[in-house]
Design a protein around this motif. Structure first.
Motif, PDB file in Angstrom:
ATOM      1  N   ALA A  22       0.837  -1.211   0.000  1.00 33.92           N
ATOM      2  CA  ALA A  22       0.000   0.000   0.000  1.00 33.92           C
ATOM      3  C   ALA A  22       0.867   1.254   0.000  1.00 33.92           C
ATOM      4  N   ASP A  23       1.946   1.259   0.782  1.00 37.30           N
ATOM      5  CA  ASP A  23       2.846   2.418   0.825  1.00 37.30           C
ATOM      6  C   ASP A  23       3.559   2.591  -0.509  1.00 37.30           C
ATOM      7  N   ALA A  49      13.828   4.488   1.129  1.00 31.69           N
ATOM      8  CA  ALA A  49      14.343   5.704   1.765  1.00 31.69           C
ATOM      9  C   ALA A  49      13.221   6.697   2.023  1.00 31.69           C
ATOM     10  N   GLU A  50      12.303   6.845   1.083  1.00 33.71           N
ATOM     11  CA  GLU A  50      11.197   7.793   1.231  1.00 33.71           C
ATOM     12  C   GLU A  50      10.256   7.367   2.356  1.00 33.71           C
ATOM     13  N   GLU A  64       9.434   9.461   5.760  1.00 37.63           N
ATOM     14  CA  GLU A  64       8.083   9.794   6.208  1.00 37.63           C
ATOM     15  C   GLU A  64       7.805   9.245   7.599  1.00 37.63           C
ATOM     16  N   ALA A  65       8.278   8.045   7.867  1.00 36.01           N
ATOM     17  CA  ALA A  65       8.093   7.461   9.200  1.00 36.01           C
ATOM     18  C   ALA A  65       8.799   8.307  10.252  1.00 36.01           C
ATOM     19  N   ALA A  66       9.987   8.779   9.940  1.00 33.13           N
ATOM     20  CA  ALA A  66      10.735   9.602  10.883  1.00 33.13           C
ATOM     21  C   ALA A  66      10.010  10.921  11.137  1.00 33.13           C
ATOM     22  N   GLY A 117       7.968   4.386  14.352  1.00 31.73           N
ATOM     23  CA  GLY A 117       9.038   3.397  14.265  1.00 31.73           C
ATOM     24  C   GLY A 117      10.421   3.945  14.522  1.00 31.73           C
ATOM     25  N   TRP A 118      10.549   5.201  14.819  1.00 31.12           N
ATOM     26  CA  TRP A 118      11.868   5.792  15.080  1.00 31.12           C
ATOM     27  C   TRP A 118      11.873   6.303  16.517  1.00 31.12           C
TER      28      TRP A 118
END
Length: 142
Positions: A15-16, A128-129, A133-135, A140-141
């Motif tokens: 999905a991502d 990487a993208e 976005e997660a960061a 998760g970070w």
């Protein structure tokens, strides 16, 4: 009509990955010759590329099918250029992407190599993208 295709694995949820790919502005991130792409309205996309040292630009069509996670595209003119890209989830957090291209243009080995490069670059850039976005969203970070 010659058809070229390549399939590769991307360590990003389907999905991502599809969300990333469905945005025309991201196409130059992984298509080696493309320098710009943006939606013009409806299914039309303006594209620019450097092809064999020559700047080319024009209008293309792009269809996004979220239900099947498929993109289809094409450009009018010589060469009957059109293709599709499909994303499938192989396991949680991992996807398979297949790019298929149909064209009457010469240069089969070069076209096949470009597809392989596109999938490899896509794998790196999409991961990487999604990490970026997660960061930004503290997902998760730590």
């Amino acid at each position: 009509m010659p058809t070229y295709d390549h399939t590769g694995t991307v360590d990003v949820p389907a999905a991502d990955l599809f969300g990333y790919l469905a945005e025309p502005g991201n196409l130059p991130d992984f298509l080696p010759a493309m320098t710009e792409a943006h939606r013009e309205g409806g299914g039309q996309v303006h594209v620019e590329a450097e092809v064999r040292g020559e700047h080319v630009e024009g209008e293309a069509w792009l269809k996004v099918d979220e239900a099947t996670r498929t993109l289809s595209w094409g450009a009018p003119g010589d060469g009957d250029y059109h293709g599709d890209l499909r994303v499938t989830e192989t396991e949680p957090g991992t996807s398979e992407v297949t790019i298929r291209l149909h064209t009457e243009r010469a240069g089969g080995e070069e076209i096949q190599r470009a597809l392989e490069e596109a999938v490899a670059t896509l794998s790196q850039r999409a991961a990487a993208e999604t990490d970026r976005e997660a960061a930004e969203h503290q997902e998760g970070w730590s």
